[in-house]
Design a protein around this motif. Sequence first.
Motif, PDB file in Angstrom:
ATOM      1  N   UNK A 172      71.839  60.131  -9.671  1.00 58.27           N
ATOM      2  CA  UNK A 172      71.857  61.473 -10.263  1.00 58.27           C
ATOM      3  C   UNK A 172      72.827  62.383  -9.513  1.00 58.27           C
ATOM      4  N   UNK A 173      72.819  62.322  -8.183  1.00 58.73           N
ATOM      5  CA  UNK A 173      73.742  63.139  -7.378  1.00 58.73           C
ATOM      6  C   UNK A 173      75.187  62.734  -7.630  1.00 58.73           C
ATOM      7  N   UNK A 174      75.410  61.446  -7.774  1.00 57.63           N
ATOM      8  CA  UNK A 174      76.763  60.927  -8.045  1.00 57.63           C
ATOM      9  C   UNK A 174      77.284  61.471  -9.372  1.00 57.63           C
ATOM     10  N   UNK A 195      83.265  56.788   0.671  1.00 57.56           N
ATOM     11  CA  UNK A 195      82.983  56.510   2.071  1.00 57.56           C
ATOM     12  C   UNK A 195      81.750  55.612   2.119  1.00 57.56           C
ATOM     13  N   UNK A 196      81.965  54.324   2.355  1.00 55.24           N
ATOM     14  CA  UNK A 196      80.870  53.373   2.274  1.00 55.24           C
ATOM     15  C   UNK A 196      79.952  53.413   3.485  1.00 55.24           C
ATOM     16  N   UNK A 197      80.174  54.385   4.365  1.00 54.92           N
ATOM     17  CA  UNK A 197      79.162  54.675   5.392  1.00 54.92           C
ATOM     18  C   UNK A 197      77.980  55.371   4.721  1.00 54.92           C
ATOM     19  N   UNK A 198      78.256  56.034   3.589  1.00 54.90           N
ATOM     20  CA  UNK A 198      77.197  56.649   2.792  1.00 54.90           C
ATOM     21  C   UNK A 198      76.605  55.596   1.860  1.00 54.90           C
ATOM     22  N   UNK A 199      75.355  55.825   1.465  1.00 56.39           N
ATOM     23  CA  UNK A 199      74.704  54.897   0.552  1.00 56.39           C
ATOM     24  C   UNK A 199      75.296  55.047  -0.843  1.00 56.39           C
ATOM     25  N   UNK A 200      75.596  53.929  -1.452  1.00 55.74           N
ATOM     26  CA  UNK A 200      76.189  53.927  -2.787  1.00 55.74           C
ATOM     27  C   UNK A 200      75.105  54.219  -3.821  1.00 55.74           C
ATOM     28  N   UNK A 201      75.443  54.772  -4.996  1.00 59.29           N
ATOM     29  CA  UNK A 201      74.432  54.984  -6.046  1.00 59.29           C
ATOM     30  C   UNK A 201      73.647  53.709  -6.335  1.00 59.29           C
ATOM     31  N   UNK A 202      72.358  53.885  -6.617  1.00 57.22           N
ATOM     32  CA  UNK A 202      71.458  52.736  -6.746  1.00 57.22           C
ATOM     33  C   UNK A 202      71.909  51.752  -7.817  1.00 57.22           C
ATOM     34  N   UNK A 203      72.476  52.256  -8.905  1.00 57.45           N
ATOM     35  CA  UNK A 203      72.867  51.392 -10.012  1.00 57.45           C
ATOM     36  C   UNK A 203      74.110  50.566  -9.713  1.00 57.45           C
ATOM     37  N   UNK A 204      74.720  50.768  -8.562  1.00 56.09           N
ATOM     38  CA  UNK A 204      75.937  50.036  -8.200  1.00 56.09           C
ATOM     39  C   UNK A 204      75.750  49.172  -6.961  1.00 56.09           C
ATOM     40  N   UNK A 206      72.457  57.848 -19.712  1.00 55.35           N
ATOM     41  CA  UNK A 206      72.301  58.765 -20.844  1.00 55.35           C
ATOM     42  C   UNK A 206      71.217  59.795 -20.570  1.00 55.35           C
ATOM     43  N   UNK A 207      70.092  59.355 -20.026  1.00 54.20           N
ATOM     44  CA  UNK A 207      69.006  60.287 -19.704  1.00 54.20           C
ATOM     45  C   UNK A 207      69.431  61.312 -18.659  1.00 54.20           C
ATOM     46  N   UNK A 208      70.144  60.832 -17.627  1.00 58.10           N
ATOM     47  CA  UNK A 208      70.589  61.737 -16.561  1.00 58.10           C
ATOM     48  C   UNK A 208      71.597  62.741 -17.103  1.00 58.10           C
ATOM     49  N   UNK A 209      72.565  62.242 -17.881  1.00 55.33           N
ATOM     50  CA  UNK A 209      73.594  63.127 -18.439  1.00 55.33           C
ATOM     51  C   UNK A 209      73.000  64.140 -19.401  1.00 55.33           C
ATOM     52  N   UNK A 210      72.009  63.729 -20.178  1.00 58.98           N
ATOM     53  CA  UNK A 210      71.366  64.663 -21.109  1.00 58.98           C
ATOM     54  C   UNK A 210      70.716  65.819 -20.343  1.00 58.98           C
TER      55      UNK A 210
END
Length: 511
Positions: free
Chosen positions: A256-258, A305-314, A488-492
Amino acid sequence: MPLNDDQNSDSDSSRLSESTASSSDLEYSRQSFNSDSSSKPSSPASSPPKAITFDELMAATRNLSNWTLAHEIAVNANFCIKHEDYPQNSFAGTVKQIVHKAFWDHLESELNEDPPEYEHAIKLFEEIREILLSFLTPGANRIHNQICEVLDTDLIRQQAEHNAVDIPGLANYIINTMGKLCAPIRDNDIQQLKATDNIVELLRQIFHVLDLMKVDMANYTIKSLRPYLWHNLVDYERTKFQEILEETPSALNLTTEWIKESIEDELSSVSDESSSSPGADSSSKPIISPTLVLNNGYLKLLQWDYCKTIPETLITDEVRLQELREKFNQLKIIACVSLITNNMVGAAIVDLPDFADHLKRISLPLLDGMNKKSFDLKEALNAIGVQICSTVNKSLSERGLPTLSEEMQSNLMGQIAHIVEKNNPVCSLIDKRIQLFMRSLLALPSSQKCMPTMPGGLSVIQTEMELLGSQYASIVNFNKKVYGPFYANILRKLLFPEAAVEKTEAETSSN
């Protein structure tokens, strides 16, 4: 199907890769975001916040492990299990060596007694029998019965009571059976077993080869599963992620933040364009395409910056995305170096048709590992500058022309070294053109095979850009296909919050 059939089809079903993935482009409309999609089978169900128990956490962890493993098996044609042992000089390796030596020394002393003590040897034969049986496929009744008959531990114990156990004969049968079941790659190991005379050493080596055969069997099973997993991967991954989301409602927070950051970037871009247009209506609310929002988010992963956690879906593609990011960064540096060199000494290299290939040959090894914190990019650029000056001077000398002056070489090397500086104009230009190419590529329908036009200044890396771009677009399109309903849910909710509120109020009133 026995193991040795595995090797005969190595080139058949193991050619799957990210570049073969295909999916739709997920064109979203405002109507689809305002509509209630909760009744659709592909739409993820929402879960209210709740406390998570330890058992629920472990269940989510198992789902995550299965989900990640299935994705890796399906998309990575080179995925396999490897037989690895502890390094001999390591503490664990030393302990293992000592314990194993003690075990086999004890077995040897038992067999050398008068009369011999067979109990430990019988247990080993029992374990070997179970391992051999595990290699059999359903329906292999004849060899199954034969193994059980020959390695009947009750019978062997009766023979031991009368000191009539034929250990060499049993070992020979085991070796012959292993030869029938093993993959061709193990044929040399089987031959070495047949040449071993010491019975204790022979048993030890039999277990070693059986361990290798277990790995072969696991890899054969993985290869057999790969086509099935690939065919069902979209539904499987979406279902598994939904299970994780139900166990862990916060499992979409980073995603969601991404997406939110991508929306903010698009809003900022639209705002800049409006302010630069004299007749633009500043009071109207900007309309943002959900597809552009997602594509912008995917492009940000190339600079993540892959020191940060990547979005869960990726998460399942994190390693591949990191590797692609490094390769794109290497190509960006090469394009920058090429542009600088052509601008400064273009006349000197005009008759060098293979200069671009030579530039890549000297640059890629020097840029290997450039995304590591310990990597010194400035030092690598200095080395590339030296190599380029040497190549140009050599070519000029061979053609009887004057070589580059010290001042020209210094300026060329200095310009190349300055690529590392923040907001370097050449680097910024090349970066924008790479982004333009990638943005155009992601905007194409996934079914379209042709590449977009390569922007100027990137011709030196065109072949590599098209290859990496194809791999990246494959990852992106497959990710959209799997997680489209979640996005879609997040974007909506983020783009049309008033519609989301109305929907929530309607659901509350109906309840």
